[in-house]
Design a protein around this motif. Sequence first.
Motif, PDB file in Angstrom:
ATOM      1  N   UNK A 172       0.845  -1.199   0.000  1.00  0.00           N
ATOM      2  CA  UNK A 172       0.000   0.000   0.000  1.00  0.00           C
ATOM      3  C   UNK A 172       0.884   1.254   0.000  1.00  0.00           C
ATOM      4  N   UNK A 173       1.905   1.269   0.850  1.00  0.00           N
ATOM      5  CA  UNK A 173       2.811   2.424   0.929  1.00  0.00           C
ATOM      6  C   UNK A 173       3.467   2.667  -0.427  1.00  0.00           C
ATOM      7  N   UNK A 216       0.021   5.871  -7.419  1.00  0.00           N
ATOM      8  CA  UNK A 216      -1.209   5.154  -7.764  1.00  0.00           C
ATOM      9  C   UNK A 216      -2.384   5.702  -6.961  1.00  0.00           C
ATOM     10  N   UNK A 217      -2.093   6.137  -5.730  1.00  0.00           N
ATOM     11  CA  UNK A 217      -3.092   6.774  -4.864  1.00  0.00           C
ATOM     12  C   UNK A 217      -2.491   8.068  -4.357  1.00  0.00           C
ATOM     13  N   UNK A 240      -8.987   4.365  -1.219  1.00  0.00           N
ATOM     14  CA  UNK A 240      -8.226   3.118  -1.306  1.00  0.00           C
ATOM     15  C   UNK A 240      -9.184   1.968  -1.614  1.00  0.00           C
ATOM     16  N   UNK A 241      -8.670   0.872  -2.144  1.00  0.00           N
ATOM     17  CA  UNK A 241      -9.549  -0.279  -2.374  1.00  0.00           C
ATOM     18  C   UNK A 241     -10.160  -0.747  -1.058  1.00  0.00           C
ATOM     19  N   UNK A 242     -11.349  -1.305  -1.140  1.00  0.00           N
ATOM     20  CA  UNK A 242     -11.970  -1.841   0.068  1.00  0.00           C
ATOM     21  C   UNK A 242     -11.114  -2.976   0.620  1.00  0.00           C
ATOM     22  N   UNK A 243     -11.324  -3.287   1.881  1.00  0.00           N
ATOM     23  CA  UNK A 243     -10.587  -4.383   2.515  1.00  0.00           C
ATOM     24  C   UNK A 243     -10.784  -5.665   1.713  1.00  0.00           C
ATOM     25  N   UNK A 257       1.192  11.445   1.693  1.00  0.00           N
ATOM     26  CA  UNK A 257       2.256  11.088   0.756  1.00  0.00           C
ATOM     27  C   UNK A 257       3.584  11.688   1.208  1.00  0.00           C
ATOM     28  N   UNK A 258       3.570  12.944   1.573  1.00  0.00           N
ATOM     29  CA  UNK A 258       4.791  13.622   2.031  1.00  0.00           C
ATOM     30  C   UNK A 258       5.330  12.976   3.302  1.00  0.00           C
TER      31      UNK A 258
END
Length: 114
Positions: free
Chosen positions: A16-17, A24-25, A31-34, A76-77
Amino acid sequence: MADHSKPVYLRLREIIAASILDGDYSDGDLLPSVRAFAATQGANPLTVAKAYQSFQDDGLVVVRRGVGMFVADGATRRLRIAERAHFLETVWPPVAAQIRRLGIRADDLDLQKV
């Protein structure tokens, strides 16, 4: 690089990171669901929930009840700063030692491929 000695939720967190750092995000993105992320990764939804919870605990994602999880403003930062510090303190020292040990010079490295 996947470190299979790490717990699965930490490996999922790294995925994810990387997606956030790769763009991508972006901040504010859903974010995509679980369940969706679990399906794409072949992971247990409870394990994915634990990875997402760790991001929430760090203030990197926010939950909008009934809508989903979003990348927090400034995440992000902050993530880049934390990942950079981790790399320089933990990952780089053994790599630098191996470079010295093997006598690799800067011009031996093709940084254009990076």
